[in-house]
Write a protein that holds these residues in place. Structure first.
Motif, short mmCIF file in Angstrom:
data_model
loop_
_atom_site.label_atom_id
_atom_site.label_comp_id
_atom_site.label_asym_id
_atom_site.label_seq_id
_atom_site.Cartn_x
_atom_site.Cartn_y
_atom_site.Cartn_z
N ILE A 13 39.14 41.24 29.38
CA ILE A 13 38.79 42.66 29.29
C ILE A 13 37.92 43.01 30.49
CG2 ILE A 13 37.65 44.42 27.91
CD1 ILE A 13 38.24 42.71 25.44
N GLY A 14 38.51 43.71 31.43
CA GLY A 14 37.81 44.07 32.66
C GLY A 14 38.50 43.47 33.86
N ALA A 15 38.92 44.32 34.81
CA ALA A 15 39.64 43.85 35.99
C ALA A 15 38.81 44.00 37.26
CB ALA A 15 40.96 44.61 36.14
N GLY A 16 37.48 43.90 37.11
CA GLY A 16 36.62 43.87 38.29
C GLY A 16 36.71 42.52 38.97
N PRO A 17 35.90 42.28 40.00
CA PRO A 17 35.96 41.01 40.72
C PRO A 17 35.81 39.79 39.82
CG PRO A 17 34.66 42.57 41.96
CD PRO A 17 34.97 43.24 40.64
N VAL A 18 34.88 39.84 38.86
CA VAL A 18 34.66 38.68 37.99
C VAL A 18 35.84 38.49 37.03
CG1 VAL A 18 33.17 37.75 36.18
CG2 VAL A 18 32.16 38.78 38.21
N GLY A 19 36.39 39.58 36.53
CA GLY A 19 37.58 39.47 35.67
C GLY A 19 38.76 38.91 36.42
N LEU A 20 38.96 39.34 37.67
CA LEU A 20 40.07 38.82 38.47
C LEU A 20 39.89 37.32 38.74
CD1 LEU A 20 40.50 41.71 41.07
CD2 LEU A 20 41.99 41.18 39.12
N PHE A 21 38.66 36.91 39.02
CA PHE A 21 38.44 35.49 39.28
C PHE A 21 38.60 34.67 38.01
CE2 PHE A 21 35.90 31.68 40.47
CZ PHE A 21 36.64 31.32 41.58
#
Length: 338
Positions: A13-21
């Motif tokens: 849940i969340g596609a920011g930098p941390v979610g992508l990593f």
């Protein structure tokens, strides 16, 4: 409204930098991911708020623009074929026999054995100025985020606000815009002292117009096309600023949204996790990035990257309890095929 249903190993849940990593780290231990984000594009705040601003604390990159960081992270996750559900948010999380079911605002249902919450600051949106009819101009002449400064080349731009975002974009856009006018209710700004000094030097040189002490009063135009911004003093004195675009920077409205209803232990609107595994108080739900709290937590992207790696390995044991995970460096394992 979609009624599609999916099954995967992990819901991110969340596609920011941390979610992508997190997608990458899950892929490295052969876990498949579906990713949900309320924004229409991946990248979180890096994409929505400051894609062209440099970041200086990413290991191996002395300087990298936020948009380039997001592009690289998406490319890094691509070999693991994540499925993105963008422009929607997770409204409900329900327990299943062996995991969780997420239902999004578009009716998409995703079942998985584990969930990673990488929602950054939670749901966020701009604080809109109370101007009559502003909705008709939003996305055409009124913008709350700048994604490409080239969009404002040779335009007359009014920027309202006195914080770092407002001042930073004044300094940037004055290089490409036909004219930049800065509206603020007082002569003193809340930006970094060096930035404020540069702003006032530009005003003294006649490179920008400093419109103080004024505040937004009304918009003139039709069909979403802005002709002028009307500003006023507290005494009611008005001034007309001919303009092609208005950028109101009055901060963000941030809230946990549906996350607050998921019965997770919270500490001042942050999710409490075990720092060794990033596990929350709900079995099978993990949280990483700026939304988490634990002793010594630092709100840095690089710390979120580390949390993503720990969460992925903790989740592997849940998804594959009969198959121990043998730790390997990526130089040895390479990128596995999923």
């Amino acid at each position: 409204m979609s009624n599609s249903r999916h099954t995967t190993d992990v819901i991110v849940i969340g596609a920011g930098p941390v979610g992508l990593f997190a997608v990458f780290e899950c892929g490295m231990v052969r876990l498949r991911c579906h990713v949900v984000d309320a924004l229409d594009a991946v990248g979180g705040q890096c994409t929505a708020l400051y894609p062209e601003k440099p970041i200086y604390d990413i290991p191996g990159y002395p300087r990298i623009n936020a948009a380039d960081l997001v592009h690289n992270l998406q490319a890094q996750a691509a070999p693991f074929h994540p499925v993105y559900h963008l422009g929607q948010r997770v409204e409900r999380l329900e327990r299943t026999a062996d995991g969780w079911r997420a239902t999004t605002s578009r009716g998409v249902e995703i079942e998985a054995k584990a969930v990673i919450v990488a929602a950054g600051v939670g749901a966020f949106g701009p604080n809109r100025p109370p101007l009559a009819g502003i909705e008709a101009y939003e996305g055409r002449s009124v913008f709350y985020y700048v994604t490409r400064r080239e969009d404002f080349r040779d335009k007359r731009v009014v920027i309202a606000g006195g914080g770092d975002s407002a001042v930073d974009w004044v300094l940037s856009l004055q290089e490409v815009a036909a004219r930049v006018m800065v509206v603020h209710r007082r002569a003193r700004f809340r930006a970094a002292p060096e930035s404020e000094a540069r702003l006032k030097a530009l005003a003294a040189a006649g490179s920008i117009d400093l419109v103080v002490p004024y505040q937004l009063h009304a918009l003139e135009g039709q069909g979403g096309k802005l002709d002028a911004v009307i500003v006023a003093t507290l005494d009611g004195e008005t001034r007309r600023l001919e303009a092609d675009a208005l950028l109101p920077f009055f901060g963000l409205s941030m809230e946990l949204g549906p996350i607050a209803t998921w019965d997770l232990d919270l500490d001042r609107d942050l999710i409490v996790v075990d720092p060794a595994t990033c596990a929350t108080s709900a079995d099978g739900i993990y949280a990483i990035g700026d939304i988490v709290s634990y002793p010594g937590k630092l709100k840095l992207i690089l710390c979120g990257f580390s949390e993503a790696a720990m969460a992925a390995r903790a989740i592997y044991a849940r998804v594959h309890p009969q198959t121990p995970l043998h730790f390997e460096y990526s130089t040895t394992s390479g990128v596995p095929n999923l």
